[in-house]
Scaffold this active site. Structure first.
Site, PDB file in Angstrom:
ATOM      1  N   PHE A 124     -16.767  25.598-124.899  1.00  0.00           N
ATOM      2  CA  PHE A 124     -16.344  26.911-125.365  1.00  0.00           C
ATOM      3  C   PHE A 124     -17.547  27.811-125.688  1.00  0.00           C
ATOM      4  O   PHE A 124     -18.378  27.223-126.332  1.00  0.00           O
ATOM      5  CB  PHE A 124     -15.517  26.788-126.740  1.00  0.00           C
ATOM      6  CG  PHE A 124     -15.230  27.945-127.692  1.00  0.00           C
ATOM      7  CD1 PHE A 124     -13.998  28.489-127.102  1.00  0.00           C
ATOM      8  CD2 PHE A 124     -15.923  28.539-128.470  1.00  0.00           C
ATOM      9  CE1 PHE A 124     -13.551  29.698-127.918  1.00  0.00           C
ATOM     10  CE2 PHE A 124     -15.419  29.557-129.365  1.00  0.00           C
ATOM     11  CZ  PHE A 124     -14.253  29.937-128.895  1.00  0.00           C
ATOM     12  N   GLU A 368     -17.397  26.969-136.313  1.00  0.00           N
ATOM     13  CA  GLU A 368     -16.273  27.457-136.314  1.00  0.00           C
ATOM     14  C   GLU A 368     -15.937  28.153-137.286  1.00  0.00           C
ATOM     15  O   GLU A 368     -14.886  28.284-138.044  1.00  0.00           O
ATOM     16  CB  GLU A 368     -14.927  26.353-136.135  1.00  0.00           C
ATOM     17  CG  GLU A 368     -15.230  25.488-134.686  1.00  0.00           C
ATOM     18  CD  GLU A 368     -14.043  24.700-133.962  1.00  0.00           C
ATOM     19  OE1 GLU A 368     -12.931  25.230-134.379  1.00  0.00           O
ATOM     20  OE2 GLU A 368     -14.284  23.714-133.655  1.00  0.00           O
TER      21      GLU A 368
END
Ligand SMILES: Cc1cc2nc3c(=O)[nH]c(=O)nc-3n(C[C@H](O)[C@H](O)[C@H](O)COP(=O)(O)OP(=O)(O)OC[C@H]3O[C@@H](n4cnc5c(N)ncnc54)[C@H](O)[C@@H]3O)c2cc1C
Length: 388
Positions: A124, A368
């Site tokens: 990602f 995150e």
């Protein structure tokens, strides 16, 4: 509750993963730390168990766990070092969920079977050297060239980049829109000309995990590489936020698994280490440290489960997911600190596992979405909900 796996089958799976973590992964932790790598035979066993496809729908070869099930399984896996989870983490979460959630049928067909088996590692790529928390301001560009796009820019700290066959890349497709509204998400095969993966970063903890810069220089992709197809032009940030929303519950579950491990280690030490003629666990101030760990662990586990249920029921859980990531990872930091304190000087020595776990867990409050970003999400939602 979203479909998920049948109850009895799921319980068997949890107990298999629980045994695997305790009997296979924990004994390998020191080797992973020393070699800064996960042994090939363990990677093969993780593939064999289907761990790379925990959240991939069954029709594409995955196990198809729903969010509450995923949270319980990740908690069990994360009783062992977080490094093992990192290997499967991008396939189960941030690297592939964009395709699962928003991909076209053709994109799912092409990529998800490989993701589920672990033959394709998905990474990602959102963060950049100048844009971390402010992800909506990313500068990597995807400029239209005929019916293709040319991607240029640098991504930073990309987990599993050196192992990746596939990148989910976020790039600005509307140069006139500086914020989140001008960003699209692309599926980019790692062997596309123009991609360079730098050598892995040297880190505080979680040795054996790999993060690197990824440089894109005139990387040509067709418009069909946009997740969800050209109709999703400039909608990539929405995909990123949905993926991260689910991911925050997952990170909360990781924190719970590690917190249980650290509490168990500290309890064993408190039962065996003697000072002033008795086990240190009989001294009330040490009992206070243990009690605080246990209380926070119970609260963290309950929060993960409640948020996972909300996500499952409502398809999103923005405030709950942020509260979960914030509370569980901060609690894990406090539990790590108390568990190390209970070890006294031994806790500072690499000979004892707690020193490594203390370093490993630190990351959870950063990636995150940092704790501060979770606070902002929670506070903004709280204010708008009340004002509505
Ligand atoms: C080991 C590791 C693996 C990673 N893996 C990936 C990955 O696979 N893919 C990916 O895209 N990214 C990944 N990241 C990046 C990670 O998500 C970012 O590091 C994180 O979002 C923070 O961004 P930053 O490092 O640029 O810090 P910054 O955004 O520069 O933040 C610095 C400090 O300022 C605070 N801050 C920033 N803005 C505000 C604000 N508005 N209010 C209050 N405080 C604020 C932050 O909380 C932090 O304390 C990874 C990072 C690490 C360390």
């Amino acid at each position: 509750m979203a479909s998920g796996v049948d109850g009895e089958v799921f319980e068997q799976l949890v107990s298999t993963v629980d045994r695997f973590a305790r009997e296979r992964l924990i004994p390998a932790e020191r080797r992973v730390e020393e070699e800064d790598n996960i042994p090939d035979e363990i990677v093969a066993e993780m593939k064999e168990m289907g761990l790379f496809g925990l959240s991939t729908p069954e029709e594409f070869g995955g196990i198809g766990l729903n969010v509450p099930q995923e949270a319980r399984l990740i908690e069990a896996l994360c009783y062992a070092s977080l490094t093992f989870r990192s290997l499967i983490g991008t396939n189960v979460g941030i690297g592939s969920q964009g395709i699962v959630m928003d991909g076209t049928p053709a994109q799912k067909e092409q990529w998800l079977p490989g993701v589920a088996s672990g033959d394709v590692i998905a990474a990602f790529a959102l963060t950049e050297p100048d844009n971390g928390s402010d992800a909506g301001g990313i500068r990597t560009s995807a400029r239209k060239d005929g019916s293709d796009f040319l991607i240029n820019g640098t991504k930073r700290f990309i987990t599993n980049a050196v192992r990746a066959e596939l990148f989910t890349v976020f790039a600005r497709t509307d140069p006139n829109e500086p914020g989140a509204g001008g960003v699209s998400a692309f599926i980019v095969p790692a062997n596309t000309p123009g991609i360079t993966v730098a050598k892995p970063d040297s880190k505080l903890g979680q040795r054996g995990t790999k993060t690197s810069d990824v440089i894109f220089e005139d990387v040509r992709v067709p418009e069909s590489a946009i997740i969800g197809g050209p109709v999703n032009l400039n909608c990539g940030f929405r995909t990123a936020m949905r993926v991260l929303d689910r991911g925050r519950i997952h990170v909360g579950a990781m924190a719970v698994g590690q917190s249980q491990r650290m509490l168990d280690i500290a309890t064993d030490y408190a039962l065996t280490r003697k000072q002033f003629g008795k086990p240190i666990g009989e001294h009330q101030l040490v009992q206070g440290l243990l009690a605080d760990c246990q209380a926070e662990l119970h609260a963290a586990r309950a929060l993960v489960r409640a948020s996972a249920d909300t996500f499952d029921r409502e398809g999103k859980a923005i405030i709950e997911a942020s509260c979960t990531k914030y509370f569980c990872t901060e609690a894990a930091g406090r539990i790590a600190d108390r568990a190390l304190q209970i070890h006294g000087g031994a806790g500072y020595m690499t000979e004892y596992d707690i020193e490594r776990l203390y370093r490993d867990i630190r990351l959870l409050r950063i990636y995150e979405g940092t704790s501060q970003i979770q606070q902002l999400v929670i506070a903004r939602r709280t204010l708008t909900q009340r004002a509505d």
